[in-house]
Design an enzyme around this catalytic site. Structure first.
Site, PDB file in Angstrom:
ATOM      1  N   ASP A 145      13.327  22.033  12.234  1.00  0.00           N
ATOM      2  CA  ASP A 145      14.688  22.535  12.471  1.00  0.00           C
ATOM      3  C   ASP A 145      14.862  22.781  13.970  1.00  0.00           C
ATOM      4  O   ASP A 145      14.085  23.527  14.568  1.00  0.00           O
ATOM      5  CB  ASP A 145      14.919  23.836  11.691  1.00  0.00           C
ATOM      6  CG  ASP A 145      14.888  23.616  10.181  1.00  0.00           C
ATOM      7  OD1 ASP A 145      15.153  22.480   9.749  1.00  0.00           O
ATOM      8  OD2 ASP A 145      14.598  24.580   9.444  1.00  0.00           O
ATOM      9  N   HIS A 175      11.452  16.653   9.207  1.00  0.00           N
ATOM     10  CA  HIS A 175      12.085  17.126  10.446  1.00  0.00           C
ATOM     11  C   HIS A 175      11.594  18.527  10.762  1.00  0.00           C
ATOM     12  O   HIS A 175      11.079  19.226   9.888  1.00  0.00           O
ATOM     13  CB  HIS A 175      13.622  17.167  10.290  1.00  0.00           C
ATOM     14  CG  HIS A 175      14.060  18.199   9.294  1.00  0.00           C
ATOM     15  ND1 HIS A 175      13.996  17.992   7.929  1.00  0.00           N
ATOM     16  CD2 HIS A 175      14.538  19.464   9.456  1.00  0.00           C
ATOM     17  CE1 HIS A 175      14.410  19.071   7.306  1.00  0.00           C
ATOM     18  NE2 HIS A 175      14.753  19.989   8.206  1.00  0.00           N
ATOM     19  N   ARG A 203      18.848  20.003  -7.687  1.00  0.00           N
ATOM     20  CA  ARG A 203      18.175  21.117  -7.005  1.00  0.00           C
ATOM     21  C   ARG A 203      19.117  21.679  -5.948  1.00  0.00           C
ATOM     22  O   ARG A 203      19.854  20.913  -5.312  1.00  0.00           O
ATOM     23  CB  ARG A 203      16.884  20.616  -6.354  1.00  0.00           C
ATOM     24  CG  ARG A 203      16.253  21.652  -5.447  1.00  0.00           C
ATOM     25  CD  ARG A 203      14.882  21.236  -4.930  1.00  0.00           C
ATOM     26  NE  ARG A 203      14.374  22.290  -4.078  1.00  0.00           N
ATOM     27  CZ  ARG A 203      14.420  22.271  -2.752  1.00  0.00           C
ATOM     28  NH1 ARG A 203      14.917  21.233  -2.099  1.00  0.00           N
ATOM     29  NH2 ARG A 203      13.965  23.292  -2.057  1.00  0.00           N
ATOM     30  N   HIS A 216       8.881  19.603   7.980  1.00  0.00           N
ATOM     31  CA  HIS A 216       9.058  19.830   6.548  1.00  0.00           C
ATOM     32  C   HIS A 216      10.061  18.830   5.990  1.00  0.00           C
ATOM     33  O   HIS A 216      10.731  18.119   6.750  1.00  0.00           O
ATOM     34  CB  HIS A 216       9.475  21.291   6.269  1.00  0.00           C
ATOM     35  CG  HIS A 216      10.720  21.722   6.986  1.00  0.00           C
ATOM     36  ND1 HIS A 216      10.764  22.031   8.336  1.00  0.00           N
ATOM     37  CD2 HIS A 216      11.995  21.905   6.537  1.00  0.00           C
ATOM     38  CE1 HIS A 216      11.981  22.373   8.682  1.00  0.00           C
ATOM     39  NE2 HIS A 216      12.750  22.299   7.603  1.00  0.00           N
TER      40      HIS A 216
HETATM   41  C1  LIG Z   1      18.270  15.816   8.673  1.00  0.00           C
HETATM   42  C2  LIG Z   1      18.806  16.418   9.695  1.00  0.00           C
HETATM   43  C3  LIG Z   1      20.090  17.180   9.671  1.00  0.00           C
HETATM   44  C4  LIG Z   1      19.962  18.030  10.886  1.00  0.00           C
HETATM   45  C5  LIG Z   1      19.353  17.089  11.845  1.00  0.00           C
HETATM   46  C6  LIG Z   1      18.205  16.532  11.012  1.00  0.00           C
HETATM   47  O1  LIG Z   1      17.736  15.300  11.448  1.00  0.00           O
HETATM   48  C7  LIG Z   1      17.115  17.597  10.985  1.00  0.00           C
HETATM   49  C8  LIG Z   1      17.637  19.003  11.062  1.00  0.00           C
HETATM   50  C9  LIG Z   1      19.041  19.211  10.522  1.00  0.00           C
HETATM   51  C10 LIG Z   1      19.700  20.398  11.129  1.00  0.00           C
HETATM   52  C11 LIG Z   1      19.396  21.701  10.428  1.00  0.00           C
HETATM   53  C12 LIG Z   1      20.118  22.817  11.192  1.00  0.00           C
HETATM   54  C13 LIG Z   1      21.569  22.501  11.483  1.00  0.00           C
HETATM   55  C14 LIG Z   1      21.677  21.097  12.100  1.00  0.00           C
HETATM   56  C15 LIG Z   1      23.087  20.841  12.608  1.00  0.00           C
HETATM   57  C16 LIG Z   1      20.621  20.936  13.138  1.00  0.00           C
HETATM   58  O2  LIG Z   1      20.724  21.109  14.328  1.00  0.00           O
HETATM   59  O3  LIG Z   1      19.457  20.521  12.539  1.00  0.00           O
HETATM   60  C17 LIG Z   1      21.165  20.109  11.084  1.00  0.00           C
HETATM   61  C18 LIG Z   1      21.240  18.636  11.437  1.00  0.00           C
HETATM   62  C19 LIG Z   1      22.480  17.944  10.938  1.00  0.00           C
HETATM   63  O4  LIG Z   1      22.982  18.201   9.858  1.00  0.00           O
HETATM   64  O5  LIG Z   1      22.945  17.076  11.650  1.00  0.00           O
HETATM   65  O1  LIG Z   2      16.154  22.101   0.736  1.00  0.00           O
HETATM   66  C1  LIG Z   2      15.110  22.402   1.267  1.00  0.00           C
HETATM   67  O2  LIG Z   2      14.167  22.899   0.654  1.00  0.00           O
HETATM   68  C2  LIG Z   2      14.900  22.161   2.742  1.00  0.00           C
HETATM   69  C3  LIG Z   2      16.163  21.922   3.494  1.00  0.00           C
HETATM   70  C4  LIG Z   2      15.944  21.819   4.963  1.00  0.00           C
HETATM   71  O3  LIG Z   2      14.856  21.680   5.444  1.00  0.00           O
HETATM   72  C5  LIG Z   2      17.113  21.891   5.859  1.00  0.00           C
HETATM   73  O4  LIG Z   2      18.261  21.962   5.366  1.00  0.00           O
HETATM   74  O5  LIG Z   2      16.894  21.889   7.098  1.00  0.00           O
HETATM   75 FE   LIG Z   3      14.889  22.090   7.637  1.00  0.00          FE
END
Ligand SMILES: C=C1C[C@]23C[C@@]1(O)CC[C@H]2[C@@]12CCC[C@@](C)(C(=O)O1)[C@H]2[C@@H]3C(=O)O
Ligand SMILES: O=C(O)CCC(=O)C(=O)O
Ligand SMILES: [Fe+2]
Length: 387
Positions: free
Chosen positions: A257, A255, A321, A311
């Protein structure tokens, strides 16, 4: 039974019209969610199919290490002009290539970082039912989530998370502590204090990095600093339990961020990977450093100059971890648009339309599973809505 199945009656509430032609991978209400109980699953030799990723996305053996610059923030933070020029040049190059760099001499107290890791061990070591006192609800992004079992039905991440909101607004000086105590009880006061202090330290550091990014982009040094001074951000604790089939699954799937800037502290175990030059590369652990990466919202703020890069995190069969991620986000009402210096109608036209962070957040929470194309799909959707 290791994996408990239950029927959910929750319905997702959608206040935004469904974007046309977007295939969501969200769970249907009639599907039975799994429960990810790490204390049991970490020992199982077979893992539930929902955690098995497609072959083309499975982890690869022998990932090369990413050559990522190590920025010494010491001189810059103490006002040394030469150090600022040097740091901003290196940061600028990294952000144009992949958006990842490391920072050392960042000014964050080592004891605070150690405490933040120690309290994570305590929290994630509790029985599932205890952690579920802070359960993240569907459509929300804060709280405790054991994988995304109630949200998605495939490509599930092998992790647990605890997320909370941080606000730099003066009137919210105990927002993290109050939230954690309200969910977990007054005995979590010290736990809450540690993450309140840690989030505050991350907010301060991120504002310093915003100054550096402004310098590197040749805009007024104060521009992004001021934009994020009253940030309303997200702090997330990522806990990856061991997995007996680490080559089949991912701790965090690929994904970008969607947020603005991420400051990550990973423990000594390792697992973070970045997709650069068509290959996955690892970022080796360095306890003295924070890993910083550009998010989609900053890509939009820089008018596409700085990359938000794909990433993921892999898991292993032996050791849990941990990583601590601070996701910098602008205050809700701030309009995300690049400063004039980064826009030129002929040579550098606007790439993304104006938006606010809550619009992008709602898009990823309710309609679109964030991936490498989130910003482009969101931007197309906004433009199509307004035409
Ligand atoms: C795996 C995921 C959780 C996330 C949405 C995503 O598909 C990729 C980014 C993740 C993240 C990281 C920042 C906070 C968050 C709320 C966001 O906007 O992108 C989280 C998403 C989540 O937990 O829903
Ligand atoms: O745990 C990690 O190294 C990456 C986590 C990550 O990419 C995220 O929480 O958006
Ligand atoms: Fe991330």
């Amino acid at each position: 039974m290791a994996i408990e199945c239950m029927i959910t009656t929750r319905r997702s509430t959608q206040s935004m019209a469904q974007p046309p032609s977007l295939k969501t991978e969200h769970k249907q209400d009639d599907q039975k969610p799994l429960v990810f109980d790490a204390s049991v699953l970490r020992y199982q030799t077979e893992i539930p199919e929902q955690f098995i990723w497609p072959d083309e996305e499975k982890p690869c053996a022998n990932t090369p290490e990413l050559q990522v610059p190590l920025i010494d923030l010491g001189g810059f933070l103490s006002g040394n002009k030469q150090a600022a020029t040097k740091a901003s040049t290196i940061v600028g190059e990294a952000c144009q290539k992949h958006g990842f760099f490391l920072v050392v001499n960042h000014g964050v107290d080592n004891q605070l970082i150690a405490d933040a890791h120690r309290y994570m061990d305590d929290f994630f070591g509790f029985p599932l039912s205890e952690k579920q006192r802070a359960q993240r609800l569907l459509g929300e992004h804060c709280g405790y989530a054991s994988s995304f079992t109630s949200r998605f039905s495939s490509k599930l991440p092998w992790k647990e998370t605890l997320s909370f909101r941080y606000s730099a607004d003066k009137s919210s000086s105990s927002i993290v502590q109050d939230y954690l105590c309200s969910k977990m009880g007054e005995e979590f006061k010290e736990f809450g204090r540690v993450y309140q202090d840690y989030s505050e330290a991350m907010s301060t550091l991120s504002i310093g990095i915003m100054e550096l990014l402004g310098l590197s982009l040749g805009v007024d040094r104060a521009h992004f600093k001021e934009f994020f001074e009253d940030n309303d951000s997200i702090m997330r604790l990522n806990y990856y339990p061991p997995c007996q089939k680490p080559d089949q699954t991912l701790g965090t799937g690929p994904h970008c961020d969607p947020t603005s800037l991420t400051i990550l502290h990973q423990d000594q175990v390792g697992g973070l990977e970045v997709f650069v030059d068509d290959k996955w590369h690892s970022i080796s652990p360095n306890l003295n450093a924070f890993v910083v990466n550009i998010g989609d919202t900053f890509t939009a703020l820089s008018n596409g100059r700085y990359k938000s890069c794909l990433h993921r995190a892999v898991v292993n069969s032996q050791t849990p971890r941990k990583s601590l991620a601070f996701f910098l986000c602008p205050r809700d009402d701030k309009v995300v648009k690049p400063p004039n210096g980064l826009v030129d109608d002929t040579s550098c036209p606007r790439i993304y339309p104006d938006f606010t962070w809550p619009m992008l957040l709602e898009f990823t929470q309710k309609h679109y599973r964030a991936d490498m194309k989130t910003l482009q799909v969101f931007s197309n959707w906004l433009q199509q809505k307004s035409s």
